[in-house]
Design a protein around this motif. Structure first.
Motif, short mmCIF file in Angstrom:
data_model
loop_
_atom_site.label_atom_id
_atom_site.label_comp_id
_atom_site.label_asym_id
_atom_site.label_seq_id
_atom_site.Cartn_x
_atom_site.Cartn_y
_atom_site.Cartn_z
N ASN A 273 9.40 -63.80 7.06
CA ASN A 273 8.17 -64.42 7.40
C ASN A 273 7.96 -64.82 8.94
O ASN A 273 7.04 -64.60 9.51
CB ASN A 273 8.00 -66.00 6.62
CG ASN A 273 6.72 -66.34 6.12
OD1 ASN A 273 6.25 -65.56 5.61
ND2 ASN A 273 6.07 -67.35 6.59
N TRP A 277 4.93 -63.75 10.54
CA TRP A 277 3.75 -64.90 11.04
C TRP A 277 3.81 -65.06 12.36
O TRP A 277 2.87 -65.44 12.92
CB TRP A 277 4.18 -66.28 10.33
CG TRP A 277 2.98 -67.17 10.09
CD1 TRP A 277 3.00 -68.43 10.63
CD2 TRP A 277 1.92 -67.04 9.20
NE1 TRP A 277 1.67 -68.87 10.50
CE2 TRP A 277 1.05 -68.03 9.55
CE3 TRP A 277 1.19 -65.75 8.50
CZ2 TRP A 277 -0.11 -68.39 8.97
CZ3 TRP A 277 0.28 -65.94 7.89
CH2 TRP A 277 -0.57 -67.15 8.14
N ASN A 397 6.83 -70.56 8.92
CA ASN A 397 5.55 -70.60 9.37
C ASN A 397 5.41 -71.45 10.64
O ASN A 397 4.69 -71.51 11.85
CB ASN A 397 4.60 -70.78 8.37
CG ASN A 397 4.31 -69.67 7.47
OD1 ASN A 397 5.09 -68.50 7.54
ND2 ASN A 397 3.46 -69.79 6.66
#
Length: 444
Positions: A273, A277, A397
């Motif tokens: 991620n 992200w 994130n």
């Protein structure tokens, strides 16, 4: 000649649910489930990006500086972290269906209030609360989906479900373009209206038979299976999972037989991620450094989302032919190579080609990972395991954009910033190669 599942259903002893799913056909009931849950995933993606594209209007309305605006944009993810950790174990205890429905209704109510926020503090608080509510559906949707699909189509169908993410990105850009002049409040309220889709979910998506059997509700499980096109006689008993009384206990994820798998799973989720992200949040800014206008940058992001779709389709085909692990690793390696080309791109055409290669492979890899990640644990802690995975993603994130922003603030070059981000994709590959293959294996 009767089918194996039908024959199994008429035996006097308990029936193994895995055998039923192995011989289950893909029916119109499954098509309705796919449509219902696909739209859920589109709405989830849309919500996380909805205010990103009207950030300037939000900033002007409340008089925010960059730091406060960043908090507004990340508030949903902040709320989703504790939400994921709480909703997942609840889904293992009370069911996938009630958590999905209640979560979506709660999110819709809060999302409808967000445009009425009178000040910055209330806006952030409502966004955090909406993220907490949304985390229920976000966390449960994939394990829930996997538990309803026939074994032979499970992997391919789940990868195709992931196409909801780029579609959600396109919807967010489209809604922003359509209602931008009306103000950010209208854009935010549109997401709340979309939550009326929960009515369709309530009618089309039954409870998971795996969950029902784990709770000893064999009659209800048989009824759901008949609705899915399986010839299961009333009164059929199914083999119940061992240790079903431990359902929803997150500490089960740290048992000796699961501990290593859990650690590797968390590493992959966090690193993967970060690699995705950390780049996507700052992509418009990075592209402007390479000479594109803001409008051109948003068009670039939209084109990238379109390129993601054939990436998912290719991954869906590959996962059935080559398995989860090989497909995932190969797609991540492709994304890394595309990222290196993106980092050293020498002109606008090379920048476009590199980003499209990266988008094709990294989102195809996400589709495989969403499926693979949902198959690591037994039914009693499947949603809890996915909640930990979701929390790891959301923590990434929250941290990655800040770290990448610090690099940009320190005037680190475009090339070095992108290469730094790609290091995390390499970490994800190294952690994934030792995880167990689940292609062709029944859910526990």
């Amino acid at each position: 000649m009767e089918t194996t599942s039908a024959a199994a259903a008429r035996t006097t002893g308990p029936v193994a649910l895995q055998d039923v799913y192995e011989h289950m056909r893909f029916t119109p009931a499954h098509v309705r489930i796919v449509i219902a849950m696909f739209v859920i995933f589109v709405i989830e993606s849309w919500e996380q990006l909805a205010l990103v594209y009207v950030a300037g209007d939000v900033s002007n309305h409340f008089g925010l500086d960059e730091t406060k605006l960043g908090l507004v944009l990340s508030a949903v993810a902040i709320g989703m972290i504790p939400g994921a950790l709480i909703w997942g174990p609840i889904a293992d205890r009370v069911g996938r269906r009630p958590v999905t429905i209640v979560s979506f209704i709660a999110y819709g109510i809060v999302a409808a209030i967000v445009p009425l926020a009178p000040n910055f503090e209330m806006l952030v608080g409502l966004r955090v609360l909406s993220g907490f509510a949304l985390a229920g559906a976000y966390t449960v949707v994939f394990p829930y989906f996997l538990e309803l699909m026939p074994s032979r189509q499970r992997g391919r169908a789940a990868v195709l479900l992931s196409i909801g993410w780029p579609i959600g990105t396109l919807v967010a850009i489209g809604v922003t373009s359509l209602f931008h002049d009306a103000g950010w409040q209208v854009v935010a309220f549109a997401a709340a209206v979309a939550c009326l889709w929960v009515i369709v979910v309530a009618f089309w998506v039954p409870e998971s038979p795996y969950f029902l059997v784990s709770r000893g509700e064999h009659g209800k499980a048989a009824k759901v299976l008949r609705g899915l096109g399986v010839d299961v006689a009333p009164g059929t008993e199914f083999v119940r999972e061992a240790q079903a009384d431990q359902a929803g206990n997150p500490l089960q994820l740290l048992r000796r037989d699961m501990r290593r798998r859990t650690l590797l799973m968390l590493i992959v989720n966090f690193a993967f991620n970060w690699g995705y992200w950390g780049l996507q949040v700052w992509l418009p800014t990075l592209l402007q450094e390479r000479g594109l206008t803001l409008a051109d940058s948003l068009g670039f992001v939209a084109l990238s989302a379109v390129i993601m779709i054939p990436g998912y389709l290719a991954a869906a085909w590959c996962t059935k032919r080559f398995g989860r692990k090989l497909t995932f690793v190969a797609f991540l390696v492709g994304a890394i190579l595309g990222g290196v080309l993106f980092a050293v791109s020498w002109d606008l055409p090379s920048l476009y080609v590199a980003n499209f290669v990266m988008s094709f492979f990294i989102l195809g890899g996400w589709g495989v990972w969403n499926t693979w990640n949902g198959e690591f644990y037994p039914t009693r802690v499947r949603a809890a395991g996915y909640s930990w995975a979701t929390a790891a993603q959301l923590i990434s994130n929250a941290i990655a954009p800040v770290a990448v922003g610090a690099l940009l603030a320190a005037s680190v070059s475009f090339t070095m910033t992108v290469l730094f981000i790609l290091v995390f994709l390499v970490i994800a590959v190294l952690a994934a190669v030792t995880l167990p293959e689940t292609e062709g294996k029944p859910l526990d």
